[in-house]
Design an enzyme around this catalytic site. Structure first.
Site, PDB file in Angstrom:
ATOM      1  N   TYR A 268      -1.273  -1.142  10.990  1.00 61.45           N
ATOM      2  CA  TYR A 268      -1.584  -1.729   9.680  1.00 61.45           C
ATOM      3  C   TYR A 268      -0.457  -1.436   8.681  1.00 61.45           C
ATOM      4  O   TYR A 268       0.062  -2.321   8.016  1.00 61.45           O
ATOM      5  CB  TYR A 268      -2.920  -1.169   9.149  1.00 61.45           C
ATOM      6  CG  TYR A 268      -3.047  -1.255   7.652  1.00 61.45           C
ATOM      7  CD1 TYR A 268      -3.221  -2.490   7.028  1.00 61.45           C
ATOM      8  CD2 TYR A 268      -2.955  -0.112   6.851  1.00 61.45           C
ATOM      9  CE1 TYR A 268      -3.304  -2.576   5.650  1.00 61.45           C
ATOM     10  CE2 TYR A 268      -3.037  -0.191   5.483  1.00 61.45           C
ATOM     11  CZ  TYR A 268      -3.208  -1.417   4.886  1.00 61.45           C
ATOM     12  OH  TYR A 268      -3.276  -1.501   3.527  1.00 61.45           O
TER      13      TYR A 268
ATOM     14  N   LYS B 184       2.566  -3.895   6.611  1.00 64.98           N
ATOM     15  CA  LYS B 184       2.909  -3.893   5.173  1.00 64.98           C
ATOM     16  C   LYS B 184       4.413  -3.634   5.000  1.00 64.98           C
ATOM     17  O   LYS B 184       5.071  -4.282   4.195  1.00 64.98           O
ATOM     18  CB  LYS B 184       2.112  -2.823   4.423  1.00 64.98           C
ATOM     19  CG  LYS B 184       0.623  -3.118   4.310  1.00 64.98           C
ATOM     20  CD  LYS B 184       0.349  -4.297   3.401  1.00 64.98           C
ATOM     21  CE  LYS B 184      -1.127  -4.607   3.283  1.00 64.98           C
ATOM     22  NZ  LYS B 184      -1.394  -5.930   2.673  1.00 64.98           N
TER      23      LYS B 184
ATOM     24  N   SER C 110       0.841  -1.202   0.000  1.00 56.05           N
ATOM     25  CA  SER C 110       0.000   0.000   0.000  1.00 56.05           C
ATOM     26  C   SER C 110       0.873   1.247   0.000  1.00 56.05           C
ATOM     27  O   SER C 110       1.983   1.247   0.547  1.00 56.05           O
ATOM     28  CB  SER C 110      -0.844  -0.019   1.276  1.00 56.05           C
ATOM     29  OG  SER C 110      -1.405   1.241   1.517  1.00 56.05           O
TER      30      SER C 110
HETATM   31  C1  UD1 Z   1      -6.781   4.922   3.856  1.00 61.30           C
HETATM   32  C2  UD1 Z   1      -5.785   4.516   4.894  1.00 61.30           C
HETATM   33  C3  UD1 Z   1      -4.610   3.852   4.192  1.00 61.30           C
HETATM   34  C4  UD1 Z   1      -5.110   2.665   3.398  1.00 61.30           C
HETATM   35  C5  UD1 Z   1      -6.153   3.149   2.396  1.00 61.30           C
HETATM   36  C6  UD1 Z   1      -6.786   2.018   1.598  1.00 61.30           C
HETATM   37  C7  UD1 Z   1      -6.059   6.087   6.734  1.00 61.30           C
HETATM   38  C8  UD1 Z   1      -5.454   7.191   7.492  1.00 61.30           C
HETATM   39  N1  UD1 Z   1      -5.379   5.664   5.658  1.00 61.30           N
HETATM   40  O1  UD1 Z   1      -6.138   5.828   2.972  1.00 61.30           O
HETATM   41  O2  UD1 Z   1      -3.670   3.424   5.149  1.00 61.30           O
HETATM   42  O3  UD1 Z   1      -4.042   2.066   2.712  1.00 61.30           O
HETATM   43  O4  UD1 Z   1      -7.207   3.811   3.115  1.00 61.30           O
HETATM   44  O5  UD1 Z   1      -7.740   1.328   2.325  1.00 61.30           O
HETATM   45  O6  UD1 Z   1      -7.113   5.573   7.072  1.00 61.30           O
HETATM   46  N2  UD1 Z   1     -12.142  11.360   3.724  1.00 61.30           N
HETATM   47  C9  UD1 Z   1     -13.130  12.222   4.159  1.00 61.30           C
HETATM   48  N3  UD1 Z   1     -14.264  11.691   4.710  1.00 61.30           N
HETATM   49  C10 UD1 Z   1     -14.454  10.340   4.852  1.00 61.30           C
HETATM   50  C11 UD1 Z   1     -13.431   9.457   4.416  1.00 61.30           C
HETATM   51  C12 UD1 Z   1     -12.292  10.023   3.881  1.00 61.30           C
HETATM   52  O7  UD1 Z   1     -13.003  13.435   4.033  1.00 61.30           O
HETATM   53  O8  UD1 Z   1     -15.491   9.908   5.388  1.00 61.30           O
HETATM   54  C13 UD1 Z   1     -10.935  11.921   3.089  1.00 61.30           C
HETATM   55  C14 UD1 Z   1      -9.644  11.608   3.811  1.00 61.30           C
HETATM   56  O9  UD1 Z   1      -9.333  12.585   4.749  1.00 61.30           O
HETATM   57  C15 UD1 Z   1      -8.664  11.566   2.623  1.00 61.30           C
HETATM   58  C16 UD1 Z   1      -9.511  11.055   1.462  1.00 61.30           C
HETATM   59  O10 UD1 Z   1     -10.852  11.312   1.811  1.00 61.30           O
HETATM   60  O11 UD1 Z   1      -8.228  12.847   2.319  1.00 61.30           O
HETATM   61  C17 UD1 Z   1      -9.349   9.575   1.202  1.00 61.30           C
HETATM   62  O12 UD1 Z   1      -9.558   8.863   2.401  1.00 61.30           O
HETATM   63  P1  UD1 Z   1      -9.644   7.269   2.442  1.00 61.30           P
HETATM   64  O13 UD1 Z   1     -10.557   6.792   1.392  1.00 61.30           O
HETATM   65  O14 UD1 Z   1      -9.926   6.856   3.843  1.00 61.30           O
HETATM   66  O15 UD1 Z   1      -8.179   6.817   2.011  1.00 61.30           O
HETATM   67  P2  UD1 Z   1      -6.754   7.212   2.640  1.00 61.30           P
HETATM   68  O16 UD1 Z   1      -6.875   7.989   3.873  1.00 61.30           O
HETATM   69  O17 UD1 Z   1      -5.941   7.795   1.539  1.00 61.30           O
END
Ligand code: UD1
Length: 346
Positions: free
Chosen positions: A148, A152, A124
């Site tokens: 997690y 990895k 990842s």
């Molecule tokens: C997350 C994990 C990462 C994992 C990846 C794939 C965290 C901190 N990181 O990545 O380790 O490899 O998922 O499963 O959890 N967001 C919102 N509202 C939400 C959800 C997300 O604003 O309800 C934003 C987040 O702040 C981020 C973006 O959307 O900026 C993407 O978030 P997300 O889909 O959770 O992925 P990652 O954080 O990149």
């Protein structure tokens, strides 16, 4: 040629099964169904019109795994099985270390005993921690920020040591950016347990009316509109990346690490707007606090995978939204409640 796919009933696994079956490979799936459903196995058979062996089995069951390798003449393994929720890993570190590390050790030991040395491993972009610069290249400095991510990172190191111990090992490490979307049939897709942690499934559950609004985690990052920017990649492009890595791996040895992303970042608000305009559904949102541990900007340099694997992510943000929506609309409750047709018996 027979390929074992661990975690083959999951989100990325089911799409990878489709690509391999369509490319003519014999597929064998091992999955303990801890975060996946056997319905996806049936659906993959429906999409491809090809049947394949499925074992509901934990990778920690060494004897069971040994029997699978004895029964099928496995040529290579795509190892996707593992726990993957960041927040949960902070609450249950022992479970994450035990499951992710031990299962990979058992798998590699059984592979070695059966003379199988070709492995594609699911890693990842989380291993880049807080990236020093974007786009992120594979030889950037590494450092995970949660258990997690550390599993990895540790597994990447273990696999490198393994490859150094014997040149027969050929291992591809694929660092995924943010997989989204679903198969264009709408038959398989992401099926999170409970309230989704990740953005795209959250957006689609708001659009389908299961959740009220998206909580946007912070709008004060140094990005185009202040919200977090990520490299979202269509899961079918990602699955095709596994196929290309596997094909390359069959001829070469050593460890090869590839970023699988599109090379382009989109912000949270851009994702919400794209989803609304493609689907015609409104997606209400509100800005809330930053999520602890989140970073502002993360997208891949994909030149290595492009050049060495001849692989390119081709599906647009519109297709990502369209395909997510088709899957969500056709399966508002994911795979829940569907009866399994036991086409495949082992
Ligand atoms: C997350 C994990 C990462 C994992 C990846 C794939 C965290 C901190 N990181 O990545 O380790 O490899 O998922 O499963 O959890 N967001 C919102 N509202 C939400 C959800 C997300 O604003 O309800 C934003 C987040 O702040 C981020 C973006 O959307 O900026 C993407 O978030 P997300 O889909 O959770 O992925 P990652 O954080 O990149």
């Amino acid at each position: 040629m027979a390929i074992l796919i661990t975690g083959g009933a999951g989100y990325i696994g089911s799409h990878t099964c489709v690509e391999l079956l369509e490319a003519g490979y014999e597929v064998v799936v091992v999955d303990n169904l801890s975060n996946s459903s056997e319905v996806s196995i049936n659906r993959v058979t429906g999409i491809t019109k090809k049947s394949f062996a499925f074992y509901e089995m934990d990778l920690l069951d060494r004897e069971g795994l040994d029997k699978v390798f004895t029964k099928h003449s496995i040529d290579a393994v795509i190892h996707l099985a593992g726990l993957k929720a960041v927040g949960e890993s902070v609450r249950m570190p022992l479970s994450y270390y035990h499951t992710n590390i031990m299962s990979t050790l058992v798998l590699c030991e059984v592979m070695k005993e059966h003379n199988v040395h070709k492995l594609v491993f699911s890693s990842s972009a989380t291993v880049y921690g807080l990236p020093e610069q974007v786009p992120i290249v594979e030889d950037s400095s590494l450092g995970a920020t949660n258990p997690y991510g550390r599993t990895k990172l540790m597994l990447e190191q273990i696999l490198q040591d393994l490859a150094e111990s014997n040149e027969r090992w050929g291992i591809s490490i694929l660092r995924y950016f943010n997989p989204v979307g679903a198969h264009q049939s709408g038959q398989i897709g992401e099926n999170p347990n409970g309230i989704p942690n990740n953005l795209m499934p959250y957006i689609s559950q708001v659009a389908v009316g299961k959740l009220a609004q998206v909580n946007v985690f912070g709008n004060d990052y140094p990005t185009i509109d202040g919200t977090g920017v990520r490299d979202y990649i269509h899961v079918v492009d990602l699955a095709k990346g596994h196929l290309r890595a596997l094909e390359k791996q069959l001829d070469i040895s050593g460890v090869h690490i590839y970023n699988l992303g599109t090379g382009r970042g989109y912000s949270v608000l851009e994702m919400i707007t794209a989803f609304e305009s493609v689907t015609g559904q409104s997606v209400p949102y509100r800005i809330v606090e930053r999520r602890p541990g989140d970073i502002g900007l993360c997208y891949a340099d994909t030149a290595k995978a492009n050049m060495e694997l001849g692989w390119f992510a081709t599906r647009s943000i519109e297709e990502m939204c369209q395909d997510t929506w088709r899957w969500q609309r056709l399966n508002p409750n994911g795979y829940e409640g569907e009866k399994i047709h036991h086409l495949l018996t082992n």
